[in-house]
Scaffold this active site. Structure first.
Site, PDB file in Angstrom:
ATOM      1  CB  CYS A 179       8.815  -9.169   5.211  1.00  0.00           C
ATOM      2  SG  CYS A 179       7.496  -7.944   5.278  1.00  0.00           S
ATOM      3  CG  LEU A 180       6.564  -8.996  -0.775  1.00  0.00           C
ATOM      4  CD1 LEU A 180       5.126  -8.921  -1.263  1.00  0.00           C
ATOM      5  CD2 LEU A 180       7.519  -9.238  -1.930  1.00  0.00           C
TER       6      LEU A 180
ATOM      7  CG  HIS B 163       4.330 -12.439   7.665  1.00  0.00           C
ATOM      8  ND1 HIS B 163       5.698 -12.628   7.718  1.00  0.00           N
ATOM      9  CD2 HIS B 163       4.156 -11.264   7.004  1.00  0.00           C
ATOM     10  CE1 HIS B 163       6.305 -11.621   7.111  1.00  0.00           C
ATOM     11  NE2 HIS B 163       5.395 -10.780   6.668  1.00  0.00           N
TER      12      HIS B 163
ATOM     13  CG  HIS C 296       2.751  -6.822   7.756  1.00  0.00           C
ATOM     14  ND1 HIS C 296       3.849  -6.002   7.785  1.00  0.00           N
ATOM     15  CD2 HIS C 296       3.095  -7.895   7.004  1.00  0.00           C
ATOM     16  CE1 HIS C 296       4.835  -6.557   7.085  1.00  0.00           C
ATOM     17  NE2 HIS C 296       4.408  -7.716   6.591  1.00  0.00           N
TER      18      HIS C 296
HETATM   19 NI    NI Z   1       5.538  -9.051   5.449  1.00  0.00          NI
END
Ligand code: NI
Length: 181
Positions: free
Chosen positions: A90-91, A132, A136
């Protein structure tokens, strides 16, 4: 319109844990935010990004797994079948790679960046990325999927990350995970 400067928010930032709200009407402001989110995603060499990761608690995501860019508003899963397991990065949680089990095929309803209704069917990697990003929007992160043992292990890594955030320049967006979302 005022220029919005966006940056990728890192684990520990409360914006990542807040539940995002529905967009009532898609406006130029949303279109601008979606374009900037796409820019941040590409800069980070990610294949997906959700608005909270850019500091915005509104239901918007961008996804591009190499088959074209999706800019979606108010995405929701209406059907999910099968299962798949992937190592996800994940960034917003740099340096971590966590095994996550998700549905293999999904049907989404969303609006495009002009406010038009869309029905999208996705499977495999694309379905994984959509799930995903929608997580968020609920304030859910890949670390929440880790097993208890793995959680203890990653607690140290996350502590280090929080310390690093005080000095943003020092954050290493290590590509320990191929999939950055
Ligand atoms: Ni992410």
């Amino acid at each position: 319109m005022e220029e919005i400067a966006l940056r990728i928010r890192i684990f520990g930032d409360p914006v990542l844990r807040k539940k995002s709200s529905a967009v009532k009407k898609v406006t130029a402001r949303h279109r601008e935010a979606l374009s900037k989110m796409a820019q941040l995603m590409y800069e980070g060499e990610g294949v997906g990004l959700a608005a909270p990761q850019a500091g915005i608690n509104e239901n918007m995501i961008v996804v591009d797994i190499g088959e074209g860019l999706y800019k979606l508003v108010n995405p929701r899963i209406v059907k999910a079948t099968g299962s798949q397991v992937n190592q996800e990065g994940c960034l917003s949680v740099p340096g971590l790679c966590i095994k996550v089990k998700r549905a293999n095929k999904i049907t989404l309803k969303a609006l495009d960046d002009e406010g038009k209704s869309l029905d999208i069917k996705a499977e495999g990697l694309l379905a994984c990325v959509f799930q995903h990003e929608i997580d968020h929007l609920k304030g859910k992160l890949i670390v929440d999927y880790a097993s208890l043992i793995k959680k203890i292990e990653i607690a140290r890594a996350l502590k280090r990350l929080k310390d690093q955030v005080k000095d943003e320049e020092s954050i290493k967006h290590t590509k320990s995970c191929k999939l950055q979302l």
